[in-house]
Design an enzyme around this catalytic site. Structure first.
Site, mmCIF file in Angstrom:
data_model
loop_
_atom_site.group_PDB
_atom_site.id
_atom_site.type_symbol
_atom_site.label_atom_id
_atom_site.label_comp_id
_atom_site.label_asym_id
_atom_site.label_seq_id
_atom_site.Cartn_x
_atom_site.Cartn_y
_atom_site.Cartn_z
ATOM 1 N N LYS A 84 30.783 18.091 -76.129
ATOM 2 C CA LYS A 84 29.899 16.784 -76.015
ATOM 3 C C LYS A 84 30.982 16.259 -75.005
ATOM 4 O O LYS A 84 30.927 15.434 -73.841
ATOM 5 C CB LYS A 84 29.574 16.150 -77.012
ATOM 6 C CG LYS A 84 29.239 14.717 -76.883
ATOM 7 C CD LYS A 84 29.242 14.000 -78.468
ATOM 8 C CE LYS A 84 29.298 12.353 -77.923
ATOM 9 N NZ LYS A 84 29.133 11.347 -79.133
ATOM 10 N N THR B 116 31.629 7.749 -79.312
ATOM 11 C CA THR B 116 32.250 8.209 -77.964
ATOM 12 C C THR B 116 30.987 8.599 -77.058
ATOM 13 O O THR B 116 30.062 9.163 -77.323
ATOM 14 C CB THR B 116 32.908 9.904 -78.433
ATOM 15 O OG1 THR B 116 33.935 9.677 -79.093
ATOM 16 C CG2 THR B 116 33.398 10.356 -76.760
ATOM 17 N N LEU C 284 27.794 5.995 -83.468
ATOM 18 C CA LEU C 284 26.688 6.586 -83.464
ATOM 19 C C LEU C 284 26.872 7.828 -82.376
ATOM 20 O O LEU C 284 27.949 8.007 -81.870
ATOM 21 C CB LEU C 284 25.581 5.745 -82.806
ATOM 22 C CG LEU C 284 25.496 4.322 -83.453
ATOM 23 C CD1 LEU C 284 24.699 3.350 -82.671
ATOM 24 C CD2 LEU C 284 24.671 4.765 -84.906
ATOM 25 N N PRO C 285 25.808 8.937 -82.676
ATOM 26 C CA PRO C 285 25.915 10.203 -82.018
ATOM 27 C C PRO C 285 26.127 10.267 -80.645
ATOM 28 O O PRO C 285 26.744 11.022 -80.042
ATOM 29 C CB PRO C 285 24.871 11.048 -82.536
ATOM 30 C CG PRO C 285 24.039 10.180 -83.432
ATOM 31 C CD PRO C 285 24.569 8.782 -83.311
ATOM 32 N N LYS D 225 39.730 7.722 -73.943
ATOM 33 C CA LYS D 225 39.384 8.830 -75.140
ATOM 34 C C LYS D 225 38.846 10.139 -74.605
ATOM 35 O O LYS D 225 39.344 11.221 -74.957
ATOM 36 C CB LYS D 225 38.129 8.156 -75.898
ATOM 37 C CG LYS D 225 37.121 9.190 -76.610
ATOM 38 C CD LYS D 225 38.141 9.355 -77.864
ATOM 39 C CE LYS D 225 37.116 10.468 -78.487
ATOM 40 N NZ LYS D 225 37.830 11.277 -79.895
#
Ligand code: NAD
Length: 319
Positions: free
Chosen positions: A266, A116, A85-86, A191
């Site tokens: 982001k 992420t 998901l965003p 990550k």
């Protein structure tokens, strides 16, 4: 009687081919999730998908993913839930909201979030899921949309080892590598660390190649020198920001179809927040965040992040 090693092999083969945890729910059928859900279906899992976008549901249906009307309906008979998901907000709401995953997933199921997000997000979800008797791991991915399509993603997971082990058949259906990085949130830490380093080396490569080329070096000669010298990196070998030198790099196709600059911003913002929380100095990460933000504010957020080379080249013209 079978030898110990043969028995071990048989056990492994059996557990993979018997498709334990066969019923999978997939949340978020976007650029990444659409392909990941399709790969799970291709590998024989029964996949139910949910996405608020009707177009995403329609596209997924063509790849063997049956659609549900809500998160609650999608997860109610899931063995395993996978989501990508965003943002922090969307993930927290999807998991911990009144009609969310944790409230409706069956006891004993396993939840895998591949979005992420800030490491604090999985750390908030984990205790609530545990309380309900549901497993939860964070498992963000590297490899981009191509990796999602070709099932070559690398998963970096955080959480209990037994939950990670249970997720392996599902992660293998969607990717080529799986790492257990530590406790809950550790996948996100890995990550964000990787992506901050990728952003910094990308920016440094763009800056230094621009300088060498402006000084009159032939771009190909410069790249050959770098790739055979101490400055060699993934950015110089695979992802050269100068168009036309590495045919498979996004720079050679007008910076399209790579890792969008807006996603780099982001991830750098999430990594910066993480660093701030522990007061870890990130002088280069901070500059990289600002530089990619400038690329975005000039209207190039949809281009691959190596577009930063064009911005630096443009700056040169003003001198
Ligand atoms: P995307 O915007 O293409 O897809 C996100 C999907 O989630 C959309 O289809 C959206 O409708 C859906 N969605 C929104 N709210 C939802 C909800 N409550 N329940 C179910 N679905 C919902 O984004 P993407 O490129 O697929 O990226 C998804 C995640 O993967 C992000 O966290 C991103 O940072 C990460 N990621 C992306 C890439 C990449 O190259 N695109 C690479 C690595 C990681």
């Amino acid at each position: 009687m079978a030898s110990r090693s043969t028995q071990c092999l048989l056990t492994l083969t059996r557990s993979y081919s018997s498709k334990a945890d066969k019923n999978v729910t997939f949340l978020g059928l976007g650029n990444m999730g659409g392909f990941m859900a399709a790969n799970l279906a291709k590998q024989g899992f029964t996949v139910t998908g949910y996405d608020p976008s009707k177009d995403a549901l329609k596209a997924a249906a063509k790849n063997g993913v049956s659609g549900a009307d809500s998160i609650a309906a999608a997860v109610e008979s899931a063995d395993v839930v996978v989501s990508i998901l965003p943002s922090n907000k969307v993930v927290l709401e999807a998991y911990l909201g009144k009609d969310g995953v944790v409230a409706h997933a069956p006891k004993g199921s396993l939840l895998i979030d591949s979005s992420t997000v800030d490491p604090n997000v999985p750390k908030q979800i984990f205790p609530v899921a545990t309380e309900k008797g549901v497993g939860f791991i964070d498992a963000p991915v590297s490899g981009g949309v191509m990796g999602a399509q070709n099932a070559t993603l690398a998963f970096m997971a955080g959480g209990r080892k037994e939950d990670f082990d249970r997720s392996i058949p599902h992660l293998k259906a969607m990717g080529a590598k799986q790492f257990h990085c530590g406790d809950i949130g550790a996948g996100q830490v890995a990550k964000l660390t990787n992506n901050m380093l990728m952003g910094i080396t990308g920016m440094a490569t763009a800056e230094c190649m621009n300088m060498g080329i402006k000084m009159g070096l032939n771009p190909q000669v410069l790249l050959d020198v770098l790739n055979n010298s101490s400055a060699r990196s993934w950015s110089t070998e695979v992802y050269c920001p100068v168009p036309g030198l590495v045919p498979t790099a996004p720079s050679s196709r007008n910076y399209d179809g790579g890792f969008k600059n807006e996603l780099m911003v982001k991830d750098l913002e999430l990594a910066s927040g993480m660093a701030l929380g522990i007061r870890s100095p990130i002088p280069l990460g901070a500059v990289a965040t600002q530089l990619y933000r400038i690329v975005q504010s000039r209207g190039y957020g949809q281009k691959d992040f190596s577009f930063v080379y064009q911005l630096l080249k443009e700056e040169n013209k003003n001198n």
